[in-house]
Design a protein around this motif. Structure first.
Motif, PDB file in Angstrom:
ATOM      1  N   THR A  10       0.843  -1.204   0.000  1.00  0.00           N
ATOM      2  CA  THR A  10       0.000   0.000   0.000  1.00  0.00           C
ATOM      3  C   THR A  10       0.877   1.251   0.000  1.00  0.00           C
ATOM      4  O   THR A  10       2.071   1.193   0.308  1.00  0.00           O
ATOM      5  CB  THR A  10      -0.903   0.030   1.244  1.00  0.00           C
ATOM      6  OG1 THR A  10      -0.076   0.139   2.403  1.00  0.00           O
ATOM      7  CG2 THR A  10      -1.781  -1.204   1.343  1.00  0.00           C
ATOM      8  N   LYS A  12       0.567   3.640   2.094  1.00  0.00           N
ATOM      9  CA  LYS A  12       0.877   3.925   3.495  1.00  0.00           C
ATOM     10  C   LYS A  12       2.141   3.172   3.909  1.00  0.00           C
ATOM     11  O   LYS A  12       3.020   3.726   4.577  1.00  0.00           O
ATOM     12  CB  LYS A  12      -0.311   3.522   4.372  1.00  0.00           C
ATOM     13  CG  LYS A  12      -0.124   3.813   5.829  1.00  0.00           C
ATOM     14  CD  LYS A  12      -1.357   3.431   6.613  1.00  0.00           C
ATOM     15  CE  LYS A  12      -1.148   3.712   8.097  1.00  0.00           C
ATOM     16  NZ  LYS A  12      -2.294   3.331   8.893  1.00  0.00           N
ATOM     17  N   ARG A  15       5.180   4.858   2.306  1.00  0.00           N
ATOM     18  CA  ARG A  15       5.560   6.076   3.029  1.00  0.00           C
ATOM     19  C   ARG A  15       6.279   5.735   4.319  1.00  0.00           C
ATOM     20  O   ARG A  15       7.267   6.370   4.679  1.00  0.00           O
ATOM     21  CB  ARG A  15       4.315   6.924   3.328  1.00  0.00           C
ATOM     22  CG  ARG A  15       3.867   7.793   2.184  1.00  0.00           C
ATOM     23  CD  ARG A  15       2.842   8.835   2.632  1.00  0.00           C
ATOM     24  NE  ARG A  15       1.671   8.263   3.280  1.00  0.00           N
ATOM     25  CZ  ARG A  15       0.588   7.808   2.649  1.00  0.00           C
ATOM     26  NH1 ARG A  15       0.527   7.883   1.336  1.00  0.00           N
ATOM     27  NH2 ARG A  15      -0.433   7.308   3.315  1.00  0.00           N
TER      28      ARG A  15
END
Length: 168
Positions: A10, A12, A15
């Motif tokens: 993902t 997320k 990051r």
């Protein structure tokens, strides 16, 4: 080194990985300062003429000899850039002079061509005398000498080791 981590599933997760490997602001600044210092050191050594730090086209005793010959001479080819700039500015300031400026540029280029051929032949003869076993020669050395001679002396890299007028 270990196995390669699987790709993030993902945005997320991506990051989070970037943030984890990024480091702190101070670490990034220190790394950037270190990279800059290393780069400046390499450039200074290259400009000084250290063989390990030169570009491949500039390495070796033959190329150093060619640079010394070119740097010890004054040449018309070195005046090309300043004269071309003056002629182009003249063209913009006074369009009536276009035919004269064009003729002057053509004459300048003919002189450059003649001097380039002469310098290339002279360089090749001197290299054959000094380094009879070298495989360098012909167009490569002539072109190298011509390009070096056409640069403004203060902008040459590596920096000239000899002054104008010195014997090599």
């Amino acid at each position: 080194r270990g196995p390669v981590a699987p790709a993030p599933m993902t945005a997320k997760e991506a990051r989070a990985r970037r943030k984890a490997t990024r480091g702190t602001k101070e670490e990034r600044k220190a790394a950037a300062a270190e990279r800059k210092a290393i780069s400046q050191d390499r450039r200074a050594r290259m400009l000084a003429g250290e063989d390990a730090y030169l570009l491949p086209r500039d390495r070796g005793p033959v190329r150093a000899f060619v640079r010394d010959i070119v740097d010890s001479r004054r040449s018309l080819v070195g005046l090309f850039m300043p004269l071309a700039l003056v002629l182009i500015l003249t063209l913009f300031l006074s369009p009536e002079l276009q035919s004269i400026v064009t003729l002057a540029m053509l004459i300048m280029m003919l002189f450059m061509l003649a001097e380039g051929i002469w310098v290339g032949r002279m360089i090749n003869n001197r290299v054959r005398e000094r380094f009879p076993e070298t495989t360098d020669g012909g167009m490569k050395l002539g072109w190298y000498a011509f390009v070096r001679a056409s640069q403004i002396r203060k902008m040459r890299a590596p920096k000239p080791r000899v002054s104008s007028g010195d014997s090599v």
